[in-house]
Design a protein around this motif. Structure first.
Motif, PDB file in Angstrom:
ATOM      1  N   SER A 169      17.066   3.119  -1.102  1.00 29.74           N
ATOM      2  CA  SER A 169      17.651   3.367   0.210  1.00 29.74           C
ATOM      3  C   SER A 169      17.906   2.066   0.955  1.00 29.74           C
ATOM      4  CB  SER A 169      16.737   4.285   1.028  1.00 29.74           C
ATOM      5  OG  SER A 169      17.263   4.521   2.310  1.00 29.74           O
ATOM      6  N   GLU A 170      16.959   1.152   0.879  1.00 22.78           N
ATOM      7  CA  GLU A 170      17.112  -0.140   1.551  1.00 22.78           C
ATOM      8  C   GLU A 170      18.248  -0.949   0.932  1.00 22.78           C
ATOM      9  OE1 GLU A 170      13.235  -1.849   1.231  1.00 22.78           O
ATOM     10  OE2 GLU A 170      12.565  -1.044   3.168  1.00 22.78           O
ATOM     11  N   THR A 171      18.358  -0.926  -0.392  1.00 22.68           N
ATOM     12  CA  THR A 171      19.431  -1.686  -1.040  1.00 22.68           C
ATOM     13  C   THR A 171      20.799  -1.117  -0.688  1.00 22.68           C
ATOM     14  OG1 THR A 171      19.370  -0.377  -3.081  1.00 22.68           O
ATOM     15  CG2 THR A 171      17.914  -2.275  -2.967  1.00 22.68           C
ATOM     16  N   ILE A 172      20.895   0.210  -0.582  1.00 26.30           N
ATOM     17  CA  ILE A 172      22.163   0.832  -0.198  1.00 26.30           C
ATOM     18  C   ILE A 172      22.493   0.506   1.256  1.00 26.30           C
ATOM     19  CG2 ILE A 172      23.317   3.049   0.169  1.00 26.30           C
ATOM     20  CD1 ILE A 172      21.682   4.102  -2.240  1.00 26.30           C
ATOM     21  N   ALA A 173      21.483   0.514   2.115  1.00 22.17           N
ATOM     22  CA  ALA A 173      21.696   0.175   3.524  1.00 22.17           C
ATOM     23  C   ALA A 173      22.180  -1.265   3.664  1.00 22.17           C
ATOM     24  CB  ALA A 173      20.407   0.385   4.313  1.00 22.17           C
ATOM     25  N   GLU A 174      21.601  -2.165   2.894  1.00 24.80           N
ATOM     26  CA  GLU A 174      21.992  -3.575   2.942  1.00 24.80           C
ATOM     27  C   GLU A 174      23.308  -3.827   2.218  1.00 24.80           C
ATOM     28  OE1 GLU A 174      18.745  -5.563   1.112  1.00 24.80           O
ATOM     29  OE2 GLU A 174      17.290  -4.991   2.661  1.00 24.80           O
ATOM     30  N   ASN A 175      23.749  -2.837   1.443  1.00 21.27           N
ATOM     31  CA  ASN A 175      24.948  -2.964   0.608  1.00 21.27           C
ATOM     32  C   ASN A 175      24.844  -4.188  -0.304  1.00 21.27           C
ATOM     33  OD1 ASN A 175      27.425  -2.135  -0.414  1.00 21.27           O
ATOM     34  ND2 ASN A 175      28.596  -3.336   1.075  1.00 21.27           N
ATOM     35  N   ARG A 176      23.700  -4.307  -0.946  1.00 16.67           N
ATOM     36  CA  ARG A 176      23.522  -5.384  -1.918  1.00 16.67           C
ATOM     37  C   ARG A 176      24.499  -5.197  -3.064  1.00 16.67           C
ATOM     38  NH1 ARG A 176      18.014  -5.849  -4.389  1.00 16.67           N
ATOM     39  NH2 ARG A 176      18.985  -7.718  -5.251  1.00 16.67           N
ATOM     40  N   PRO A 177      25.066  -6.259  -3.609  1.00 18.26           N
ATOM     41  CA  PRO A 177      25.971  -6.125  -4.757  1.00 18.26           C
ATOM     42  C   PRO A 177      25.321  -5.312  -5.874  1.00 18.26           C
ATOM     43  CG  PRO A 177      26.031  -8.363  -3.920  1.00 18.26           C
ATOM     44  CD  PRO A 177      24.928  -7.670  -3.171  1.00 18.26           C
ATOM     45  N   TYR A 178      26.080  -4.410  -6.441  1.00 17.23           N
ATOM     46  CA  TYR A 178      25.534  -3.479  -7.421  1.00 17.23           C
ATOM     47  C   TYR A 178      24.977  -4.202  -8.642  1.00 17.23           C
ATOM     48  CZ  TYR A 178      25.359   0.638 -10.472  1.00 17.23           C
ATOM     49  OH  TYR A 178      24.952   1.637 -11.315  1.00 17.23           O
ATOM     50  N   ASP A 179      25.613  -5.294  -9.057  1.00 22.19           N
ATOM     51  CA  ASP A 179      25.112  -6.007 -10.234  1.00 22.19           C
ATOM     52  C   ASP A 179      23.732  -6.615  -9.970  1.00 22.19           C
ATOM     53  OD1 ASP A 179      26.378  -7.681  -8.404  1.00 22.19           O
ATOM     54  OD2 ASP A 179      26.830  -9.206  -9.900  1.00 22.19           O
ATOM     55  N   GLN A 180      23.480  -7.038  -8.733  1.00 18.63           N
ATOM     56  CA  GLN A 180      22.153  -7.557  -8.404  1.00 18.63           C
ATOM     57  C   GLN A 180      21.090  -6.471  -8.481  1.00 18.63           C
ATOM     58  OE1 GLN A 180      22.009  -9.681  -4.689  1.00 18.63           O
ATOM     59  NE2 GLN A 180      23.808 -10.946  -5.155  1.00 18.63           N
ATOM     60  N   VAL A 181      21.430  -5.288  -8.005  1.00 18.61           N
ATOM     61  CA  VAL A 181      20.485  -4.171  -8.059  1.00 18.61           C
ATOM     62  C   VAL A 181      20.135  -3.854  -9.512  1.00 18.61           C
ATOM     63  CG1 VAL A 181      20.128  -1.739  -7.488  1.00 18.61           C
ATOM     64  CG2 VAL A 181      21.384  -3.223  -5.900  1.00 18.61           C
ATOM     65  N   VAL A 182      21.136  -3.798 -10.371  1.00 20.12           N
ATOM     66  CA  VAL A 182      20.904  -3.478 -11.778  1.00 20.12           C
ATOM     67  C   VAL A 182      20.071  -4.564 -12.453  1.00 20.12           C
ATOM     68  CG1 VAL A 182      22.027  -3.114 -14.019  1.00 20.12           C
ATOM     69  CG2 VAL A 182      22.969  -2.047 -11.956  1.00 20.12           C
ATOM     70  N   ARG A 183      20.351  -5.815 -12.154  1.00 23.05           N
ATOM     71  CA  ARG A 183      19.554  -6.907 -12.743  1.00 23.05           C
ATOM     72  C   ARG A 183      18.102  -6.810 -12.290  1.00 23.05           C
ATOM     73  NH1 ARG A 183      24.258 -10.096 -11.913  1.00 23.05           N
ATOM     74  NH2 ARG A 183      23.427 -10.993  -9.990  1.00 23.05           N
ATOM     75  N   ASP A 184      17.887  -6.458 -11.038  1.00 27.62           N
ATOM     76  CA  ASP A 184      16.514  -6.298 -10.537  1.00 27.62           C
ATOM     77  C   ASP A 184      15.771  -5.215 -11.312  1.00 27.62           C
ATOM     78  OD1 ASP A 184      16.773  -8.289  -8.705  1.00 27.62           O
ATOM     79  OD2 ASP A 184      16.948  -6.982  -6.959  1.00 27.62           O
ATOM     80  N   LEU A 185      16.465  -4.141 -11.656  1.00 27.80           N
ATOM     81  CA  LEU A 185      15.823  -3.040 -12.373  1.00 27.80           C
ATOM     82  C   LEU A 185      15.465  -3.438 -13.807  1.00 27.80           C
ATOM     83  CD1 LEU A 185      18.107  -0.104 -11.161  1.00 27.80           C
ATOM     84  CD2 LEU A 185      15.743  -0.509 -10.486  1.00 27.80           C
ATOM     85  N   ILE A 186      16.398  -4.086 -14.482  1.00 23.10           N
ATOM     86  CA  ILE A 186      16.179  -4.434 -15.884  1.00 23.10           C
ATOM     87  C   ILE A 186      15.111  -5.513 -16.034  1.00 23.10           C
ATOM     88  CG2 ILE A 186      17.262  -5.424 -17.951  1.00 23.10           C
ATOM     89  CD1 ILE A 186      19.873  -4.101 -17.086  1.00 23.10           C
ATOM     90  N   THR A 187      15.051  -6.466 -15.100  1.00 26.31           N
ATOM     91  CA  THR A 187      14.144  -7.610 -15.225  1.00 26.31           C
ATOM     92  C   THR A 187      12.880  -7.471 -14.397  1.00 26.31           C
ATOM     93  OG1 THR A 187      15.213  -8.808 -13.405  1.00 26.31           O
ATOM     94  CG2 THR A 187      16.122  -9.125 -15.621  1.00 26.31           C
ATOM     95  N   ALA A 188      12.633  -6.296 -13.824  1.00 28.52           N
ATOM     96  CA  ALA A 188      11.521  -6.110 -12.879  1.00 28.52           C
ATOM     97  C   ALA A 188      10.177  -6.537 -13.478  1.00 28.52           C
ATOM     98  CB  ALA A 188      11.456  -4.651 -12.446  1.00 28.52           C
ATOM     99  N   GLU A 189       9.372  -7.188 -12.636  1.00 34.82           N
ATOM    100  CA  GLU A 189       8.015  -7.589 -13.004  1.00 34.82           C
ATOM    101  C   GLU A 189       7.074  -7.302 -11.840  1.00 34.82           C
ATOM    102  OE1 GLU A 189       8.350 -11.778 -14.063  1.00 34.82           O
ATOM    103  OE2 GLU A 189       8.161 -11.230 -16.169  1.00 34.82           O
ATOM    104  N   GLY A 190       5.791  -7.114 -12.158  1.00 33.71           N
ATOM    105  CA  GLY A 190       4.792  -6.908 -11.126  1.00 33.71           C
ATOM    106  C   GLY A 190       4.234  -5.506 -11.143  1.00 33.71           C
ATOM    107  N   LEU A 191       3.544  -5.168 -10.054  1.00 31.30           N
ATOM    108  CA  LEU A 191       2.945  -3.842  -9.924  1.00 31.30           C
ATOM    109  C   LEU A 191       3.942  -2.849  -9.336  1.00 31.30           C
ATOM    110  CD1 LEU A 191      -0.623  -4.714  -8.607  1.00 31.30           C
ATOM    111  CD2 LEU A 191      -0.072  -3.640 -10.800  1.00 31.30           C
ATOM    112  N   TRP A 192       3.852  -1.615  -9.766  1.00 32.52           N
ATOM    113  CA  TRP A 192       4.743  -0.552  -9.310  1.00 32.52           C
ATOM    114  C   TRP A 192       4.531  -0.186  -7.856  1.00 32.52           C
ATOM    115  CZ3 TRP A 192       1.602  -0.896 -13.473  1.00 32.52           C
ATOM    116  CH2 TRP A 192       0.296  -0.393 -13.350  1.00 32.52           C
ATOM    117  N   THR A 193       3.443  -0.649  -7.261  1.00 31.63           N
ATOM    118  CA  THR A 193       3.167  -0.349  -5.853  1.00 31.63           C
ATOM    119  C   THR A 193       3.843  -1.343  -4.918  1.00 31.63           C
ATOM    120  OG1 THR A 193       1.082  -1.541  -6.105  1.00 31.63           O
ATOM    121  CG2 THR A 193       1.016   0.867  -6.255  1.00 31.63           C
ATOM    122  N   ASP A 194       3.780  -2.646  -5.243  1.00 28.61           N
ATOM    123  CA  ASP A 194       4.377  -3.636  -4.349  1.00 28.61           C
ATOM    124  C   ASP A 194       5.741  -4.131  -4.825  1.00 28.61           C
ATOM    125  OD1 ASP A 194       3.500  -5.055  -6.514  1.00 28.61           O
ATOM    126  OD2 ASP A 194       2.490  -6.638  -5.382  1.00 28.61           O
TER     127      ASP A 194
END
Length: 573
Positions: A180-205
């Motif tokens: 929801s926040e990424t859609i509100a900010e209208n972040r470029p779609y390719d950045q959102v997808v890269r964040d998902l594929i390369t995600a690291e860390g805990l699922w909570t933060d």
């Protein structure tokens, strides 16, 4: 004596506040011209439709697009899309329906972007604007509306993580909130997808990590490379290569390879892609971390497992040579020259706007199949900009989105295929529920609504979805409404509660209290439920029925129930 004066003063203040509250709730019932007849209140037909909507004239009215000038402007792109549509209609030897009126287009926008029809409050606000500004003003407001951000986050969640996920390590609510926040900010779609594929860390933060952790339950507490490879292809590339997990493609269903040398898909193609995700490992309290590729698989008819090298099934020239495995994969998926990525995104957004895919399935766009001519300019634009809001604005501005669903000639499936008429699609479960709850209130229901109203809406929709049924990932199924679902609408508690003639909360109660006469009561009911004015015949007929009922409240409850059960209410048109 003093106590009596104090008591009278308190009651006087209470009465004043009550009157103000009633006045506020009733403010939307009239559009400020209460002495005029219903026909004069309704916008003139000439304001709603262009008198000549031939193929040559159909593109003259574009109230949404605002940019102009260079060839990359919104107006220029829309012109190219509309030109392709007209050529397709001419080639098919068909006629186009006229452009729909502004209220119909705005209803489509609301259903697509926030999952419900317009509120009476929104209609009255739009009626205060010049006709040619209403569609654009409504879209501008919706794109900045939290309801849009939350609703599309829910829709994105369906195709990004189709499963419920394991307990504790998968936090769907946090994942939706991040989207929801990424859609509100209208972040470029390719950045959102890269964040998902390369995600690291805990699922909570790190909410995007939940794209990976949703697969933990099938891989002993680590991301499942097989499920992630299949999801990446379907969600981000519009390719169905799931069958390649177990065997090569013997039926010609999967075409891979380079554009000038397409070939059938193989097990190797799938598992080399999955190998990229084998680098995602769970590392205790650090959550997901990226390590080296460690993927082994026993192919069909092989005697033993072999090491599998990470590679992509086509356009190897776009795969970076350096970097960690998932970063390389993310760069390949979102590469500027990777047209399949843009195709998949545009087809997905188009389907969310129309409620129906252009192809048989929104996640099945073979490399060897050409695109619908109407989508070519849209895909080109998305490949350059990666801008979700811009793409929505482009789609909403096209003749294909704004054309009517009815005409003075027979509409066939061929008309819908070439976008000569807006396709009829039944509302999804959450749209039905959202539209009923919104229609039951004169004011728009959003985060600024009272806590009580929000709780009523939340509880009613959740209960309705459980009973009505939710198609989940198969939300774009073309199946019609079932008998149990129809009975649920006819006899369900949600509609019964929404139609109640309660003086403070519900639309029927407020219409009963503040409508000047039965014809105006019918008019407001039509606006709230169907988002249109009744015809003279409809208004006269239902005003008579309301008048014959045992009290106006009961008559309005029956009218609300009838309109909510109509085909017009439960379909997008």
């Amino acid at each position: 004596m003093k106590r009596a004066i104090i008591s009278i003063t308190k009651w006087a203040w209470f009465g004043l506040l009550l009157l103000l509250a009633f006045g506020y709730m009733a403010s939307g019932l009239s559009n400020g011209r209460t002495t005029e007849s219903a026909s004069s209140i309704r916008p003139k037909e000439s304001e709603l439709r262009s008198p000549d909507m031939s193929l040559e004239a159909a593109g003259n009215s574009k109230p949404i697009a605002t940019e102009s000038g260079d060839a990359d402007s919104v107006d220029a792109v829309v012109d190219r899309i509309d030109q392709a549509r007209r050529q397709a209609i001419t080639a098919a030897g068909l006629r186009s329906a006229e452009m729909a009126d502004w209220m119909t287009v705005c209803r489509r926008l609301s259903l697509a972007l926030v999952g419900s029809g317009l509120s009476l409050e929104e209609i009255r606000a739009l009626e205060s604007l010049p006709v040619d500004q209403r569609e654009r003003a409504h879209l501008d407001r919706l794109l900045g509306d939290v309801r849009f951000h939350d609703y599309w986050a829910e829709r994105w969640t369906r195709f990004l993580v189709s499963d419920e996920g394991p307990f504790l390590v998968y936090r769907q609510r946090r994942f939706r909130h991040w989207l929801s926040e990424t859609i509100a900010e209208n972040r470029p779609y390719d950045q959102v997808v890269r964040d998902l594929i390369t995600a690291e860390g805990l699922w909570t933060d790190r909410p995007q990590v939940n794209f990976l952790t949703v697969t933990f339950d099938s891989n002993d507490g680590s991301p499942d490379p097989v499920r992630l490879a299949a999801r990446t292809c379907r969600a981000f590339l519009g390719l169905r290569i799931d069958c390649l997990q177990c065997h090569d493609d013997f039926l010609g269903n999967v075409s891979l390879g380079d554009e000038d040398a397409l070939r059938g898909g193989s097990q190797t193609d799938f598992h080399q892609l999955a190998a990229f995700y084998s680098s995602a490992k769970t590392n205790g309290l650090q959550g997901v971390r990226t390590e080296s590729v460690d993927y082994r698989f026993q192919y069909l008819d092989a005697d033993e497992e072999v090491d599998v090298t990470a590679d992509v099934p086509y356009r190897q020239d776009l795969l970076p040579e350096d970097g960690d495995p998932r970063e390389r994969l993310a760069r390949w998926v979102t590469a500027a020259d990777h047209r399949q990525f843009a195709r998949a995104a545009v087809h997905r957004f188009w389907t969310l706007m129309f409620g129906r895919a252009v192809t048989d399935a929104v996640d099945n766009l073979p490399l060897d199949e050409s695109d619908d001519p109407v989508l070519v300019a849209l895909i080109d634009d998305f490949q350059r900009h990666r801008d979700v809001h811009r793409t929505i604005r482009l789609i909403a501005s096209t003749e294909a989105f704004r054309v009517d669903s009815v005409a003075d000639f027979e509409i066939t499936a061929r008309h819908e295929v070439v976008h000569a008429a807006f396709p009829l699609t039944r509302l999804r479960a959450e749209q039905v529920a959202g539209s009923i709850t919104q229609a039951s209130k004169v004011k728009m229901i959003d985060r600024d609504s009272s806590l009580l109203v929000q709780l009523i809406r939340f509880g009613a929709i959740n209960d309705f979805l459980k009973r009505y049924g939710d198609l989940g990932e198969n939300e774009f199924s073309k199946d019609g409404i079932t008998i149990p679902q129809r009975l649920m609408l006819l006899n369900g508690s949600m509609l019964h509660e929404a139609a109640k003639s309660e003086p403070i909360l519900n639309t029927t109660g407020q219409i009963k209290s503040f409508a000047q006469d039965d014809p105006q009561a019918v008019e407001v009911a039509f606006l709230c439920l169907l988002n249109r004015y009744p015809t003279k015949e409809e208004q006269a007929y239902f005003a008579e029925k309301v008048g014959e009922a045992d009290g106006r409240g009961n008559g309005l409850e029956d009218l609300f129930w009838m309109l909510a059960n109509s085909t017009e209410f439960t379909w997008n048109h």
